[in-house]
Design an enzyme around this catalytic site. Structure first.
Site, PDB file in Angstrom:
ATOM      1  N   GLU A  20       0.833  -1.206   0.000  1.00 41.02           N
ATOM      2  CA  GLU A  20       0.000   0.000   0.000  1.00 41.02           C
ATOM      3  C   GLU A  20       0.869   1.259   0.000  1.00 41.02           C
ATOM      4  O   GLU A  20       1.761   1.381   0.837  1.00 41.02           O
ATOM      5  CB  GLU A  20      -0.910   0.001   1.246  1.00 41.02           C
ATOM      6  CG  GLU A  20      -1.949  -1.113   1.205  1.00 41.02           C
ATOM      7  CD  GLU A  20      -2.477  -1.515   2.578  1.00 41.02           C
ATOM      8  OE1 GLU A  20      -2.263  -0.773   3.556  1.00 41.02           O
ATOM      9  OE2 GLU A  20      -3.097  -2.597   2.675  1.00 41.02           O
ATOM     10  N   LEU A  47      -6.246  -1.865  -0.551  1.00 41.05           N
ATOM     11  CA  LEU A  47      -6.055  -1.936   0.897  1.00 41.05           C
ATOM     12  C   LEU A  47      -6.463  -3.311   1.426  1.00 41.05           C
ATOM     13  O   LEU A  47      -7.555  -3.472   1.986  1.00 41.05           O
ATOM     14  CB  LEU A  47      -6.902  -0.827   1.542  1.00 41.05           C
ATOM     15  CG  LEU A  47      -6.458  -0.269   2.887  1.00 41.05           C
ATOM     16  CD1 LEU A  47      -7.340   0.892   3.295  1.00 41.05           C
ATOM     17  CD2 LEU A  47      -6.331  -1.296   3.954  1.00 41.05           C
ATOM     18  N   GLU A 102      -4.278  -6.518   3.156  1.00 36.27           N
ATOM     19  CA  GLU A 102      -3.034  -7.201   3.506  1.00 36.27           C
ATOM     20  C   GLU A 102      -3.078  -8.675   3.124  1.00 36.27           C
ATOM     21  O   GLU A 102      -2.091  -9.251   2.671  1.00 36.27           O
ATOM     22  CB  GLU A 102      -2.749  -7.047   4.999  1.00 36.27           C
ATOM     23  CG  GLU A 102      -2.270  -5.653   5.417  1.00 36.27           C
ATOM     24  CD  GLU A 102      -3.345  -4.578   5.397  1.00 36.27           C
ATOM     25  OE1 GLU A 102      -4.541  -4.915   5.294  1.00 36.27           O
ATOM     26  OE2 GLU A 102      -2.996  -3.386   5.469  1.00 36.27           O
ATOM     27  N   GLN A 138       2.202  -2.088   5.741  1.00 36.46           N
ATOM     28  CA  GLN A 138       2.470  -0.703   6.139  1.00 36.46           C
ATOM     29  C   GLN A 138       2.867  -0.580   7.612  1.00 36.46           C
ATOM     30  O   GLN A 138       3.770   0.187   7.957  1.00 36.46           O
ATOM     31  CB  GLN A 138       1.256   0.161   5.827  1.00 36.46           C
ATOM     32  CG  GLN A 138       1.578   1.607   5.647  1.00 36.46           C
ATOM     33  CD  GLN A 138       0.438   2.346   4.966  1.00 36.46           C
ATOM     34  OE1 GLN A 138      -0.507   2.759   5.610  1.00 36.46           O
ATOM     35  NE2 GLN A 138       0.505   2.520   3.665  1.00 36.46           N
ATOM     36  N   PHE A 139       2.194  -1.303   8.461  1.00 37.25           N
ATOM     37  CA  PHE A 139       2.574  -1.421   9.869  1.00 37.25           C
ATOM     38  C   PHE A 139       2.390  -2.888  10.246  1.00 37.25           C
ATOM     39  O   PHE A 139       1.402  -3.496   9.825  1.00 37.25           O
ATOM     40  CB  PHE A 139       1.678  -0.555  10.772  1.00 37.25           C
ATOM     41  CG  PHE A 139       1.980   0.911  10.716  1.00 37.25           C
ATOM     42  CD1 PHE A 139       2.820   1.502  11.659  1.00 37.25           C
ATOM     43  CD2 PHE A 139       1.437   1.709   9.724  1.00 37.25           C
ATOM     44  CE1 PHE A 139       3.106   2.861  11.598  1.00 37.25           C
ATOM     45  CE2 PHE A 139       1.727   3.068   9.651  1.00 37.25           C
ATOM     46  CZ  PHE A 139       2.557   3.650  10.601  1.00 37.25           C
ATOM     47  N   ASP A 172       1.318  -4.088  12.814  1.00 37.50           N
ATOM     48  CA  ASP A 172       0.025  -4.179  13.490  1.00 37.50           C
ATOM     49  C   ASP A 172      -1.116  -4.565  12.540  1.00 37.50           C
ATOM     50  O   ASP A 172      -2.157  -5.032  12.990  1.00 37.50           O
ATOM     51  CB  ASP A 172      -0.314  -2.829  14.128  1.00 37.50           C
ATOM     52  CG  ASP A 172       0.869  -2.196  14.839  1.00 37.50           C
ATOM     53  OD1 ASP A 172       0.737  -1.942  16.036  1.00 37.50           O
ATOM     54  OD2 ASP A 172       1.923  -1.952  14.216  1.00 37.50           O
ATOM     55  N   ILE A 190      -0.969  -6.729  10.010  1.00 32.20           N
ATOM     56  CA  ILE A 190      -0.661  -7.949   9.259  1.00 32.20           C
ATOM     57  C   ILE A 190      -1.624  -9.093   9.572  1.00 32.20           C
ATOM     58  O   ILE A 190      -1.672 -10.087   8.862  1.00 32.20           O
ATOM     59  CB  ILE A 190       0.798  -8.394   9.567  1.00 32.20           C
ATOM     60  CG1 ILE A 190       1.384  -9.183   8.383  1.00 32.20           C
ATOM     61  CG2 ILE A 190       0.883  -9.192  10.853  1.00 32.20           C
ATOM     62  CD1 ILE A 190       2.882  -9.383   8.477  1.00 32.20           C
ATOM     63  N   HIS A 196       0.070   1.108  16.110  1.00 31.26           N
ATOM     64  CA  HIS A 196       1.186   1.476  15.244  1.00 31.26           C
ATOM     65  C   HIS A 196       2.492   1.273  16.009  1.00 31.26           C
ATOM     66  O   HIS A 196       3.467   1.972  15.775  1.00 31.26           O
ATOM     67  CB  HIS A 196       1.081   2.942  14.776  1.00 31.26           C
ATOM     68  CG  HIS A 196      -0.112   3.250  13.935  1.00 31.26           C
ATOM     69  ND1 HIS A 196      -1.353   3.452  14.461  1.00 31.26           N
ATOM     70  CD2 HIS A 196      -0.259   3.378  12.589  1.00 31.26           C
ATOM     71  CE1 HIS A 196      -2.218   3.703  13.477  1.00 31.26           C
ATOM     72  NE2 HIS A 196      -1.583   3.660  12.338  1.00 31.26           N
TER      73      HIS A 196
HETATM   74  C1  LIG Z   1      -5.858  -2.885   7.747  1.00 24.23           C
HETATM   75  C2  LIG Z   1      -5.141  -1.584   7.581  1.00 24.23           C
HETATM   76  N1  LIG Z   1      -4.192  -1.472   6.650  1.00 24.23           N
HETATM   77  C3  LIG Z   1      -3.532  -0.317   6.484  1.00 24.23           C
HETATM   78  C4  LIG Z   1      -3.806   0.767   7.258  1.00 24.23           C
HETATM   79  C5  LIG Z   1      -3.041   2.089   7.063  1.00 24.23           C
HETATM   80  N2  LIG Z   1      -3.998   3.081   6.596  1.00 24.23           N
HETATM   81  C6  LIG Z   1      -4.575   3.961   7.452  1.00 24.23           C
HETATM   82  S1  LIG Z   1      -5.787   4.823   6.717  1.00 24.23           S
HETATM   83  C7  LIG Z   1      -5.513   4.104   5.234  1.00 24.23           C
HETATM   84  C8  LIG Z   1      -6.344   4.507   4.046  1.00 24.23           C
HETATM   85  C9  LIG Z   1      -7.788   4.344   4.330  1.00 24.23           C
HETATM   86  O1  LIG Z   1      -8.515   4.825   3.244  1.00 24.23           O
HETATM   87  P1  LIG Z   1     -10.086   4.944   3.298  1.00 24.23           P
HETATM   88  O2  LIG Z   1     -10.660   3.660   3.777  1.00 24.23           O
HETATM   89  O3  LIG Z   1     -10.538   5.421   1.988  1.00 24.23           O
HETATM   90  O4  LIG Z   1     -10.379   6.024   4.416  1.00 24.23           O
HETATM   91  P2  LIG Z   1      -9.944   7.557   4.429  1.00 24.23           P
HETATM   92  O5  LIG Z   1      -8.687   7.623   5.211  1.00 24.23           O
HETATM   93  O6  LIG Z   1      -9.781   7.995   3.008  1.00 24.23           O
HETATM   94  O7  LIG Z   1     -11.050   8.281   5.107  1.00 24.23           O
HETATM   95  C10 LIG Z   1      -4.484   3.176   5.320  1.00 24.23           C
HETATM   96  C11 LIG Z   1      -3.983   2.367   4.192  1.00 24.23           C
HETATM   97  C12 LIG Z   1      -4.803   0.598   8.234  1.00 24.23           C
HETATM   98  N3  LIG Z   1      -5.134   1.592   9.068  1.00 24.23           N
HETATM   99  N4  LIG Z   1      -5.453  -0.578   8.378  1.00 24.23           N
END
Ligand SMILES: Cc1ncc(C[n+]2csc(CCOP(=O)(O)OP(=O)(O)O)c2C)c(N)n1
Ligand SMILES: Cc1ncc(C[n+]2csc(CCOP(=O)(O)OP(=O)(O)O)c2C)c(N)n1
Ligand SMILES: [Mg+2]
Ligand SMILES: [Mg+2]
Lengths: 336, 322, 322, 336
Positions: free
Chosen positions: C29, C58, C60, C82-83, C85, C87, C129
């Site tokens: 990601e 998005l 994993e 990405q983190f 946490d 996985i 995180h």
């Molecule tokens: C399972 C997971 N993978 C990766 C992340 C890292 N991360 C945080 S927000 C985000 C994007 C989320 O996008 P969206 O669902 O469109 O929400 P938005 O932030 O645009 O409101 C990512 C990849 C996470 N929080 N949770």
């Protein structure tokens, strides 16, 4: 429209607008505070105010929200006190989670706003289970579950959608489609439009202009009504913009050229102003007073909250279990 | 008192609890009409209806996620994961939601949920129907991990786990689901969590074990006249350190037996914990008789599982230390 | 030689490896246009194109699953989570697919895949995180778990991990991503897996650690003039028992330090393994200075992380045993 | 149809029918052997022969199959030697996986039939990754991934479908929709029809009569052609029946009333016979000889394989890593 109805609509919409302004004002305050080092991290909500508040308007206080990290406007409209939000962001001793969570991970059980987790969309199966309870206990309450467009790719989205449909549960899945998941535009996240994903589960799916508080309210209201009547779940794809960066750690200039400027005519604050003006519900004077009042509230609350001391260090190691374990007790003794 | 096997005892625990408390809801794959692939939920859907005994779609993550949501809103869900080996798609729900909600909400929200799942080898299930994954749960702060070794304990421990207040991973040793029978009290009764049982007493050695290995160790001790304590942990996490240390101080020799792979199996923590607090009492090394660090084989599963021969080899080695 | 931080060293390892071998594919990601949220893949998409540096949806589980499929068919995928946490939705792919395919196909199929992921606390990341989940991987037979403690090691260990033949979980201590700089050789070089490094030598005590805790322990030892060995595991699983035992036989006193929660943290296995084979050399108990068995707090993270004070308390306690 | 074409079709369909018969014969043999205690466990394939072979007919040997535990007919048609299948079921020393896996967890790398896992659908994201390689390396091969109707509820299905679509990969998702997931009928698994789920990912989705080998072949062939041309993935919902129990451990009388009887006119063996007869490709004599030949092959192979000794015990602990670990070496020494 009848007079009474109109006056009811007016007060409803002015309340909505006031919440939008309050949310925007608070948002900007926190972003600045973060830059000044007064706040650790934040996920701005700018651009998603109208859709959140439109959805919130469709709920009663007994309904449950399983939200995500960007739902500050919704919380404010729902009546969550601003200090609940700021104290969480500061992680101080008045924070309802005692500074244990990163900023933007709100919770307020009193207002049925569930504690937010970071892994995206994992609130959705949980919300579905909460909806099971409402049906089983015949509470007549519904559950509103929110998430972003990127979150539709997750396992949890799939699990929740299918189970909500199979069990015919009173839950509304509100996708806050701001067009981005950090740096990934929604077109690369998935090829289909998000509202069409509902059909894969035999669920009702709709798209709304999330910039239009009235449209979002009406569509959500209908979904809520159906849910209360036992007609099952709905997916709402509320299309809006992420006007700011993903978070205060993010630099969108790396991946994004076009943006929606504050004050432009796509800004939900401006859009809502126009709508309310055209209905004769607000005028420039009222706007001005709502905005300056908001600024004062935000400034005052922020400074008040900033004075609150941090939680006791030992509180960082409590509530792991109902009754702590000997392991943890031992470890904490060594730490403190 | 009725003589029954563990499946029947678990069924009885569910039945009695459900009769007494309508906030108890069951969910899982094939648990309704079919009564569960191991028949633990047999007859319950007929008795309590499909609203309380829910056949779910094939999605462990959804089963666990929904159970968490039910628990958050006042119900006491009991979810069945058909085999422990299939729980991993739900690990995020378990680790990041169930285990952390009490903490992250400072006690505003709690998750009184039980995840029941058959674990371990001995039924010719190969790689994916034999795993003993207790480490994944025991290492996760916020979870309580329980495993019974006989029908009477199964009933009493499950009753204690239901609505316990914190999420309980209830690991059922499927190898002894039906092979061991015992007298079980008829009504509802609770066996406390976080307390081990000393199921055989002696002076020379302390064997620490749980689940399906309890009868294996006991048989080995009985057959070979080993004069030792056998501690059945019952609750794997948090385990009962007092009972362990007390015994170790008496015997000075420690053997930990489990089916799970040795490396970072529960035996590692037990060994480390004993070394930290009873080093002076130890006459020799703490030995571990466990499954090896490999996937679980189909054809040769009897080589994977700890057995009398390996237990006695360790006992004999320990007895050289005096 | 160039002075760089760990992010730059990792980027250099990826860059050099990709230039030399077109079977290396990156996916994850935000790793492409954005260069990764920690910037480890900065510039690589521009250089190698979007077919080789893939921004994914998005999910994993899908990232890991696809990486496995690439590895099975001749590529050498490197996936970024990405983190760490986040996985856990991919745990089933990791435990039941990646770790078991070589075994279950009797070597017909192998999974030369690297999963890179930042782990650990120290960046004010709170519960989600900051996790150090190495136990979940280290307990899983079939996986190789690696974690570097400085820029030069990061580069050499990552190069060894790429196309290693077995799946490698490559844990990057994000706290020291940018805080520690060091001289790094310019070309490609490999640091062997399964070998620890003794990063400081001494006679009185053996400190066993890895990742972000290596500088913490070294600073404590230097500041307080502790005359001890510091072993940097580099490869967490399988860890280098020979180097450990050799040092323990010399010093007789052992301290294990890691950020992960104590119970069933890697320290448990190290403690148990030492107790099994070097009991006679031990002068005192094996002590563990670790994170506590709680989720990771936001506001008070400095209390969670092992620090000089706690390390020295343990050192002083151990020095009482002679 | 031209003569040559017709003769080509004839040989193709007779080959298909022969494989169907062979598969059915083997299936029944194993089920009986299981009851006699000669085999530990088995998942019968009865009812899914036509769809599997129809799909297999659309592939070349360079194409890859990421299959599941019920794909014996497909393997046989593909040319996987019967002993590969029987040796796996017996877990003997000639088994390509050395008796490590439960029966029905086949693999044959030589014929590009990937080793089968038990957790359902987890082959799908992996198959998607394999398809990535085909595209990246421009091999012109496609990947066929199979799974059951119940498996569409899994996280892995969702992940694989979305990623295959987003990356536009040459993979065909063949849902062997036999109507049941152990005791759960597909109507309770999900409300939407399975082929409609493709649209949620912007993917092409089709439904075929899986009992019709020709229809399944044609539809799969087109999907394969599209995949080779870079037109991306397809979901095929091949509707059939599970004529037998879920597995030899299952008792369907507990949950299922209606069944498809062997020899009835919904049995794919009978359906295929009729089709081929109507085209004049087979007659009763040929049928008879194909069946008796199949019986002989199955009986002989089974007895041959039954004589093969088990693998060495130590082999149960090999291939965990490319190079074993000191931990495992030590443990194995203690065990053996
Ligand atoms: C399972 C997971 N993978 C990766 C992340 C890292 N991360 C945080 S927000 C985000 C994007 C989320 O996008 P969206 O669902 O469109 O929400 P938005 O932030 O645009 O409101 C990512 C990849 C996470 N929080 N949770
Ligand atoms: C992830 C997972 N959960 C549960 C099981 C247990 N199980 C084995 S097969 C099966 C039903 C599968 O149904 P379907 O996908 O329709 O395939 P079919 O067996 O009908 O061919 C279940 C629940 C499993 N193998 N994997
Ligand atoms: Mg978004
Ligand atoms: Mg099926």
């Amino acid at each position: 429209m009848q007079e009474a109805e109109k006056s009811e609509e007016k007060s409803r919409l002015v309340k909505a607008y006031t919440a939008i302004v309050l949310a925007r004002t608070l948002d900007k305050k926190i972003v600045v505070a973060q830059r000044q080092g007064r706040v650790g991290f934040y996920t701005p909500t700018m651009g998603q105010e109208a859709l959140q508040i439109g959805a919130s308007m469709a709920l009663t206080e007994k309904d449950l929200i399983y939200g995500y990290y960007r739902d500050v406007p919704m919380m404010l409209h729902r009546g969550v006190p601003m200090e609940v939000i700021i104290n969480q962001i500061m992680g101080n001793s008045e924070d309802s989670a005692l500074g244990r969570q990163m900023p933007s991970h709100f919770s307020d059980k009193k207002r049925n706003f569930m504690s937010v987790q970071s892994p995206v969309a994992t609130n959705l199966p949980v919300a579905t289970g909460a909806a099971f309870t409402q049906k089983y206990r015949k509470t007549n309450s519904v559950v509103l579950a929110t998430f972003g467009d990127g979150s539709t790719s997750t396992p949890d989205f799939h699990a929740a959608m299918n189970m909500a449909a199979v069990f015919n549960l009173p839950v509304i899945f509100l996708c806050e489609n701001n067009g981005w998941a950090i740096s990934l535009p929604v077109e690369k996240q998935t090829i289909a439009e998000i509202w069409t994903k509902a059909a894969a589960y035999g669920m009702r799916g709709l798209r709304v202009n999330g910039n239009d508080v009235i449209e979002t309210h009406e569509v959500t209201l209908e979904a809520v009504k159906r849910a209360r009547e036992g007609k099952g779940p709905t997916l709402i794809d509320a299309v809006s913009f992420r006007m700011g960066p993903h978070s205060t750690s993010d630099d969108p200039s790396k991946y994004r050229s076009e943006t929606v400027e504050e004050g432009s005519d796509r800004d939900p604050v401006v859009v809502t102003e126009k709508t309310l003006k055209s209905r004769g519900y607000i005028d420039d004077k009222l706007i001005e007073s709502i905005k300056s009042r908001a600024q004062k509230i935000v400034d005052d609350k922020f400074e008040e909250c900033a004075k609150i001391p941090p939680p006791e260090p030992k509180s960082a190691f409590e509530d792991v279990y109902g009754k702590s374990t000997w392991m943890l007790d031992e470890e904490v003794k060594d730490i403190l | 008192m009725t003589e029954m096997n563990m499946v029947q005892a678990l069924n009885s625990a569910l039945d009695l609890s459900m009769a007494a408390d309508d906030s108890i809801i069951l969910l899982g794959e094939d648990i309704g009409v079919d009564g569960g692939v191991f028949r633990v939920t047999e007859g319950l859907q007929k008795k309590y209806g499909p609203e309380r005994v829910n056949d779910t779609p094939l999605v462990e993550l959804g089963i666990v996620g929904m159970a968490i949501g039910m628990a958050l809103t006042g119900l006491k869900p009991i979810a069945e994961i058909q085999f422990q080996d299939f729980i991993y798609t739900a690990m995020d729900q378990i680790i990041n939601q169930a285990a952390k909600i009490r903490y992250r909400s400072a006690g505003q929200y709690t998750v009184p949920m039980v995840l029941r799942t058959p674990y371990g080898g001995g039924i010719k299930g190969g790689l994916y129907h034999s795993q003993s994954g207790e480490t994944y749960f025991a290492h996760t702060a916020g979870l309580t991990v329980v495993s019974p070794s006989n029908p009477a304990d199964a009933k009493g421990l499950l009753i204690s786990s239901i609505g316990y207040g914190d999420p309980v991973i209830f690991l059922e040793p499927k190898r002894i689901y039906r092979t061991i029978k015992g007298e079980v009290k008829d009504g509802s009764y609770a066996i406390p969590l976080r307390k081990a049982a000393v199921v055989r007493e002696g002076d020379d050695i302390t064997a620490i074990t749980y689940g399906s290995m309890v009868p294996t160790v006991r048989d080995a001790f009985e057959k070979n006249n080993v004069n030792g304590d056998i501690i059945d942990l019952r609750t794997l996490m948090p385990f009962d350190i007092e009972t362990i240390v007390k015994s170790v101080e008496k015997t000075g020799r420690v053997l930990v037996v489990h089916e799970a792979p040795r490396t970072l199996g529960l035996g590692a923590e037990i060994s480390a914990a004993i070394a930290e607090r009873a080093m002076e009492s130890l006459l020799g090394p703490i030995l571990r008789v466990t499954g090896p660090d490999s996937p679980f084989p189909y054809r040769h599963e009897e080589y994977y599982l700890p057995n009398e021969k390996r237990i006695m080899k360790a006992v004999n080695k320990l007895s050289e230390y005096r």
